[in-house]
Scaffold this motif. Structure first.
Motif: not given
Length: 753
Positions: A624-643
């Motif tokens: 799905v475009p726009g979700i998930n990231h190879p660096v920001f993953k594997n936590k219960p709730v993940n965040l991209d700090p840039r977003e």
């Protein structure tokens, strides 16, 4: 003996070999200095061997290692001798052999333990072979060794950024020096009197960069002893920065990318902070390596705006031919830049050179500085700045400068000359206004300021090339009067109009500026940056006047494409599919009346079915475009700090974007309905897609823009943002790089069949 010319020739040859390694100065210098030392040590050993005979020779008393040590030479076993290494072929592992030779020297000479380099396997065999051949014929007897060693050491230090003064001598080098001066007999002189002076800091130079330094930190400047005082006095007359040259492959003095946070920066400023700034401030940062003032930003905007309208130019003809042939946006912009070679800006660049000569030595620190009397103009330079007949373009620029309230000693100077100003002279004055403070503070080089008219031309040309030919008029651009565009519109407004074709609302302008800031750079490893740097490297930055900036900018453009740059449309297409027929009127209205949860659930159910079907046949479902990231993953709730940063930035301004809100509900529902194991992050691509789609929504909703046009616009806004970052990379590589330094060593290349 070694003369100065020989030292220089040796260094030039070694320097060329270094350029082909891709190693940093610190990684190449120590191995080279180690080989120079080994060559000298063998010379001394050979002299002792001629006198004593080989080890084991002699009558009743055999010659031993102790006899060599008594002669004050370093004992060298056969495998550690320079002549042995020279006999090896390129088919041998020469790096390993030299490492073993250095270890053997240390094993036989305890005082050298840990002093010799063993990093030769980092250097290609072919380079080591050439280094050995280079040093083999050099006579290092007498004081020749010291001269060569000192010359190489000084040049490597300069390459690391040292500009003279005191160098720290590493312990390993001290050990070598002690061995070289051979203190086997006598004693080192120890003066029998107390040391003079103190160890307190006594600065010889100071530069506060315009900052207010607290009194307790603002150290007083001391007069330096000779010869340093004379050298510093000479530096005071130097205008502009001098950057040490080094291999710049995958290296940058302009941009960086933090691999942990995935947040890039330009000249030390995070793209998240850059995203808050208007376009003129961002370009100013890229080209001057610092924040620009209102006057500098106004001069920059005016200079760029003067190149946006391509009516009647070969560039517009080339653009339309590329557009009609079906070329992608990056190639359309490239076509325009091929018409912007060095001859097109020759007069304005030469005029900048003249301004540097006239005003540089006068100590003018700021373009706002008042001046009672201007310097005299040499008659041979006068045609660059003034002419007998009036130039309408030059007059429009001077008028627009007045309307913008621009205060510039350079524009005033050109306007004060007899006759009428030339367009080249006014553009040179505007460029000098933009970069002068940075030049005098030694943040940029003379070459950077001389190139500024060209760089501003290239940036304006790219903005203009995005607009169809019919919108370039003799007195209008996109229906906007040229006088209004030159004298009143911001650069962000001009670029927005070029992209969207309509005047920007304040909220649209903010989103547009955020997008440009986020897209400016992904660090020197980005494909687009590599294209720009490679083009500079191929022209040869060691002779900077030969580097064609338009070709370098084309190098950036040709290293973008539908995967790198044009992929922003994937997120827009995804959002368009979700919201078509929804009746949404304004994506910026918090009271939109839609159930985003229902829209998300509809997609989640569809996606879950596709994922199940794909799993049954052993394939993967499309991401799905726009979700998930190879660096920001594997936590219960993940965040991209840039977003998260940009989302908070918009929230502080009560800015709503329904598409970004939808993305956050989507990742929650994917988890809650059991499709994902945790809550995926909404990544920075979602921010870009949501912001772009919000800009296009009114026209998309009313059927005034097609999917193909949206894809072109999404690609083009990437180019508008990234061209600024790549302009900084081009300037940085031109000032710091070495010829052909972006090549990949043959040993690092692989063949597959």
């Amino acid at each position: 003996m070694v003369t100065g010319d020989v030292e220089k020739r040796l260094w030039a040859a070694a320097d060329q070999l270094w350029a082909n390694t891709g190693l940093k100065p610190s990684e190449f210098s120590t191995p080279v200095l180690g080989l120079i030392f080994l060559r000298y040590a063998e010379k001394k050993y050979a002299q002792a061997e001629d006198k004593l005979g080989p080890v084991g020779s002699g009558g009743r008393r055999k010659i031993s290692k102790a006899d060599y040590e008594a002669e004050g030479v370093i004992f060298l076993p056969p495998e550690a001798r320079f002549s042995h290494l020279l006999s090896l072929t390129e088919g041998d592992n020469i790096g390993k052999a030299i490492n073993e030779a250095m270890k053997a020297v240390e094993d036989e000479n305890a005082d050298l333990k840990g002093a010799l380099p063993r990093t030769y396997t980092q250097i290609e065999n072919s380079v080591l072979v050439e280094l050995l051949k280079l040093l083999a014929p050099v006579d290092l007897t007498g004081d020749a060794f010291g001269k060569v060693y000192e010359y190489f050491l000084g040049n490597f230090a300069m390459a690391e950024g040292q500009k003279g003064g005191v160098f720290y001598t590493p312990e390993a080098i001290v050990k070598l020096i002690v061995e070289i001066i051979e203190p086997y007999h006598g004693r080192i002189y120890d003066p029998d009197y107390a040391p003079q002076g103190s160890l307190s800091l006594k600065p010889w130079i100071a530069n506060d960069q315009g900052l207010q330094i607290p009194a307790n930190l603002n150290l007083s400047v001391e007069t330096a002893p000779e010869p340093y005082a004379a050298q510093l006095a000479s530096l005071d007359t130097q205008v502009g920065a001098l950057f040490p040259r080094q291999p710049m492959k995958d290296t940058s003095g302009a941009s960086a990318m933090d691999p942990k946070t995935q947040i890039a920066s330009l000249h030390g400023v995070s793209v998240l902070d850059v995203a808050k700034r208007p376009m003129d401030q961002v370009i100013g940062l890229a080209l001057t390596r610092g924040a620009v003032t209102e006057d500098e930003a106004a001069a920059l905007t005016l200079a760029i705006a003067s190149h946006v309208n391509l009516q009647g130019t070969p560039a517009l003809t080339a653009v339309e031919a590329a557009r009609e042939s079906g070329s992608a946006p990056n190639l359309i912009l490239s076509a325009a830049l091929t018409m912007k070679g060095p001859k097109s800006v020759q007069a304005s660049r030469q005029a900048v050179r003249v301004l540097i000569e006239l005003f540089g030595q006068a100590g003018i620190a700021s373009p706002k500085e008042a001046r009672v009397a201007f310097p005299d103009m040499d008659t041979e330079w006068a045609p660059l700045f003034s002419q007998e007949t009036e130039d309408a373009s030059a007059k429009s620029l001077v008028t627009a400068a007045t309307e913008r309230g621009l205060k510039s000693i350079f524009v005033d100077y050109v306007s004060s000359l007899p006759g009428h100003p030339t367009k080249a002279g006014v553009l040179a004055a505007l460029s000098a206004t933009v970069g002068w403070r940075s030049l005098m503070r030694k943040r940029i080089s003379r070459q950077s300021l001389i190139n500024l008219p060209w760089m501003l031309d290239l940036l304006g040309t790219q903005i203009g090339a995005a607009v169809p030919a019919a919108e370039h008029g003799s007195e209008t651009f996109r229906g906007v009067a040229m006088d209004r565009m030159l004298g009143h519109l911001s650069l962000s407004e001009i670029a927005f109009d070029a992209l969207v074709g309509e005047e920007a609302r304040p909220e649209d302008l903010l989103a547009f500026q955020v997008l440009l800031g986020l897209l400016i750079t992904n660090g020197p490893g980005a494909i687009s940056a590599q294209g720009a740097k490679g083009a500079v490297s191929a022209d040869g930055p060691a002779t900077p006047d030969r580097v064609q900036l338009n070709k370098a900018m084309v190098g950036f453009l040709t290293h973008t494409g539908f995967a790198h740059g044009g992929n922003g449309f994937e997120g827009i297409a995804f959002l368009a599919e979700r919201f078509k027929g929804s009746g949404l009127k304004d994506p910026g209205d918090a009271q939109h009346g839609l159930s985003l949860t229902e829209i998300a659930d509809s997609f989640v159910q569809q996606y879950a079915a596709e994922k199940k079907a794909a799993k049954a046949v052993g394939s993967n479902v499309t991401a799905v475009p726009g979700i998930n990231h190879p660096v920001f993953k594997n936590k219960p709730v993940n965040l991209d700090p840039r977003e998260a940063f940009i989302r908070d930035f918009f929230a502080e301004r009560d800015e709503t974007n329904i598409f970004l809100d939808f993305y956050h509900i989507l990742v929650e529902r994917l988890f809650e309905l059991g499709v994902t194991r945790n809550v995926f992050c909404v990544n920075i691509d979602a921010v870009i897609a949501a912001a772009l789609f919000k800009l296009f929504w009114p026209r998309y909703r009313d059927g005034k823009i097609s999917d193909a046009e949206m894809e072109t616009a999404a690609f083009t806004i990437f180019l508008f943002g990234r061209m600024t970052g790549c302009a900084a990379e081009i300037d940085d590589h031109l000032n710091r790089g070495r010829n052909m330094d972006t090549r990949t060593a043959a040993s690092a290349c692989h063949f597959v069949s």
